[in-house]
Design a protein around this motif. Structure first.
Motif, mmCIF file in Angstrom:
data_model
loop_
_atom_site.group_PDB
_atom_site.id
_atom_site.type_symbol
_atom_site.label_atom_id
_atom_site.label_comp_id
_atom_site.label_asym_id
_atom_site.label_seq_id
_atom_site.Cartn_x
_atom_site.Cartn_y
_atom_site.Cartn_z
ATOM 1 N N THR A 149 0.867 -1.320 -0.069
ATOM 2 C CA THR A 149 -0.025 0.013 0.184
ATOM 3 C C THR A 149 0.847 1.341 -0.184
ATOM 4 O OG1 THR A 149 0.015 -0.250 2.366
ATOM 5 C CG2 THR A 149 -1.901 -1.063 1.167
ATOM 6 N N ARG A 203 -1.604 5.546 -8.171
ATOM 7 C CA ARG A 203 -2.382 5.176 -9.231
ATOM 8 C C ARG A 203 -3.475 6.309 -9.404
ATOM 9 N NH1 ARG A 203 -4.868 3.672 -4.820
ATOM 10 N NH2 ARG A 203 -6.763 2.714 -4.689
ATOM 11 N N TYR A 242 -3.801 -3.248 -8.833
ATOM 12 C CA TYR A 242 -3.129 -2.516 -7.904
ATOM 13 C C TYR A 242 -3.214 -3.253 -6.211
ATOM 14 C CZ TYR A 242 -3.389 0.828 -11.338
ATOM 15 O OH TYR A 242 -3.217 1.626 -12.614
ATOM 16 N N CYS A 244 -15.205 -3.603 -9.910
ATOM 17 C CA CYS A 244 -13.775 -3.084 -9.525
ATOM 18 C C CYS A 244 -13.347 -2.840 -10.944
ATOM 19 C CB CYS A 244 -13.102 -4.083 -8.757
ATOM 20 S SG CYS A 244 -11.472 -3.715 -8.180
ATOM 21 N N CYS A 290 -11.981 0.222 -5.205
ATOM 22 C CA CYS A 290 -11.088 1.003 -5.981
ATOM 23 C C CYS A 290 -11.769 2.114 -6.667
ATOM 24 C CB CYS A 290 -10.115 0.231 -6.597
ATOM 25 S SG CYS A 290 -9.280 -1.072 -6.008
ATOM 26 N N GLY A 330 -9.207 -1.886 -10.985
ATOM 27 C CA GLY A 330 -8.495 -1.862 -9.864
ATOM 28 C C GLY A 330 -7.792 -2.979 -9.158
ATOM 29 N N ASP A 364 -11.727 3.003 -1.509
ATOM 30 C CA ASP A 364 -10.449 3.140 -2.077
ATOM 31 C C ASP A 364 -9.616 3.505 -1.031
ATOM 32 O OD1 ASP A 364 -9.408 4.047 -4.994
ATOM 33 O OD2 ASP A 364 -8.724 5.605 -3.646
#
Length: 234
Positions: free
Chosen positions: A11, A19, A127, A121, A59, A124, A83
């Motif tokens: 993270t 991103r 990531y 998602c 996300c 997303g 998110d």
């Protein structure tokens, strides 16, 4: 040998923290959820969600698509976005619309208190470290007639020795009831259910490089359990 890191380390990596792919995507139009998913989420919810449709967007970036959908859905709609970075626009005085809740949290540490008719998602999973874990958890958060739709790149999933797991992962997902549309890189599931996949998460590689979108993405590494019912060892 690839150095794998934990999701807590991931993270904080540049690839995840910076991103931007999904931050401003709207509900419909050129840069939209409808275009990326191949169906309009608000229209789908009006047809399948009754008087209190619920949409969970993982996300979710700025939550723009959720806010736009809230204007088109019944007053009882409940729309939730989760998110890691959160809605930066809210800092500038742009609160989400009525019925929209935007949560700032790492997906691996968050779970809803209700089930949802639609879980999305959009670009997303690229990531996340434990992509398969997130997919399985989302399946359990759906209503019995709900839909899960997410972009997924099987080539990003590998064994700890670096060899590919794409074919085995897609086969296991299909055996669990998912549909994978390779042309769109889209994973779909209709109907909430418990899902157990025969893979054990080993860690993530934030230096995996660009995926099919051309954007830097995360590599996800898994050990493979001995043959499980309906899931080839691959």
């Amino acid at each position: 040998m690839v150095r794998l890191i934990s999701d807590s380390e991931l993270t904080a990596s540049d690839v995840v923290a910076n991103r931007t792919m999904n931050r401003e995507r709207g509900l419909s139009g050129v840069n939209s959820y409808a275009r990326e998913l191949g169906f309009d989420p608000a229209a789908w919810l009006r047809e399948h969600g009754g008087t209190g449709p619920a949409w969970l967007d993982l996300c979710s970036g700025e939550g723009r698509a959720l806010t736009e959908a809230a204007r088109l859905l019944p007053a009882g709609a409940e729309l939730t976005g989760v998110d890691l970075v959160g809605p930066l626009g809210s800092v500038l005085g742009r609160p989400p619309g009525a019925g929209v809740q935007l949560v700032t949290a790492a997906l691996a540490d968050w779970a809803p208190e209700r089930s949802y008719h639609l879980i999305t998602c959009v670009h997303g999973l690229h990531y996340l470290g434990d992509q398969l874990g997130a997919i399985a958890r989302a399946a359990s958060w759906l209503t019995p007639d709900g839909r899960f739709a997410a972009h997924f790149d099987p080539e990003s999933v590998r064994r700890p020795d670096g060899t590919g797991l794409a074919r085995a992962v897609v086969a296991a997902l299909r055996a669990a009831g998912f549909e994978y549309r390779s042309r769109r890189h889209l994973l779909l599931l209709d109907g909430g259910r418990p899902v157990e996949l025969p893979f054990d998460y080993a860690g993530a590689d934030p230096s995996a490089g660009p995926n099919w979108t051309g954007q830097p993405a995360v590599g996800s590494y898994y050990g493979v359990r001995e043959r499980a019912a309906g899931a080839p060892a691959g």
